[in-house]
Design an enzyme around this catalytic site. Sequence first.
Site: not given
Length: 284
Positions: A146, A159
Site C-alpha cells: 500500500s 493498517y
Amino acid sequence: MPRFEPLPDRRPALVAGASSGIGAATAVELAAHGFPVALGARRVEKCQELVDQIRADGGEAIAVHLDVTDPDSVKACVEQTTSELGDIEVLVAGAGDTYFGKLAEISTEQFESQVQIHLIGANRVAGAVLPGMLERQRGDLIFVGSDVALRQRPHMGAYGAAKAALVAMVTNYQMELEGTGVRASIVHPGPTKTSMGWSLPAELIGPALEDWAKWGQARHDYFLRAADLARAITFVAETPRGGFIANMELQPEAPLAATKDRQQLKVDEEALSGASEATGEETA
C-alpha cells in the site's frame, strides 16, 4: 545459452484474498493470460462465482477456502491447489481489510488484527508455498502492499504499520532468496475504489478524509480501479527470467484540469437554470 531456463508454459497461481476487489480482479486477469488460478478466500462462495465466470471465458480456475489467520486453513488450501492445479508457481498475497481509527482511540486488539492479516497472514501463506518453489528453483511471491506503507496516513495507523512491516519482510525475502531462483515483489496501490474500508460508518471515514486533505494526502477525488492493479500484478508475474520487479507503486491519475473546469461549468449552469426556473426568469 540463456542464463536461465524460461518459465514453464503452465504456471498455477494462488491468489489469497480473491473474493473481491484487487484479488478478484487479479484472478480474472491472470486467468485471461493463461494462468491456472486458485481463488482463495473465506467467502468461498464469492470465489466460486468468479470461477464460473473464468471458466465460461475459457480459463482454468478453482475456488478454495482460505483464512490466512488459520495455519490449518492455509495448509489445506495449498494442498488442494497443488492437487487440483499442480505445483504453485505464483503466489499473490493480498488478503485483508483495513480499519479506520486514530491510534489513541482503537484498541490493541484492533491494532493486532491488522498485523495478523496483513503481515503474519502474508508470511504464513508465503511460507506454505516457498519450500516447493525453492526445490524447483523458480517461483514468484507477489505481495500487495500500500502507498500508506510508504507515506503514513492519519486514521490508518494500524493498517499502515502492518503494511510498513510487510515492506521490511519483502525486502528481507529479496535479500535472502537471492540466487535461489525465487523472486519476491511488492506492488503498492494508491487510493483504489474497492469495498475495503469504505463500508465503515461515515463517522469514521469523514474525519479521516478531512485529515487527509489537511496533510495533503487527498489531492483529487479520482481512484484507481481494481483492474488497474490486476494488470500491474500480472505484469510482475509475466516478467521473464533474468529480472524481476522489486517494487511497484501505482497512483490514480488526476482528472484533466479542462475536464474539471467543464464539469464545474455544467454544475454552475444547472444551478443557475434551477434558480431561474424557481423565479420564472430566463438565462442568456
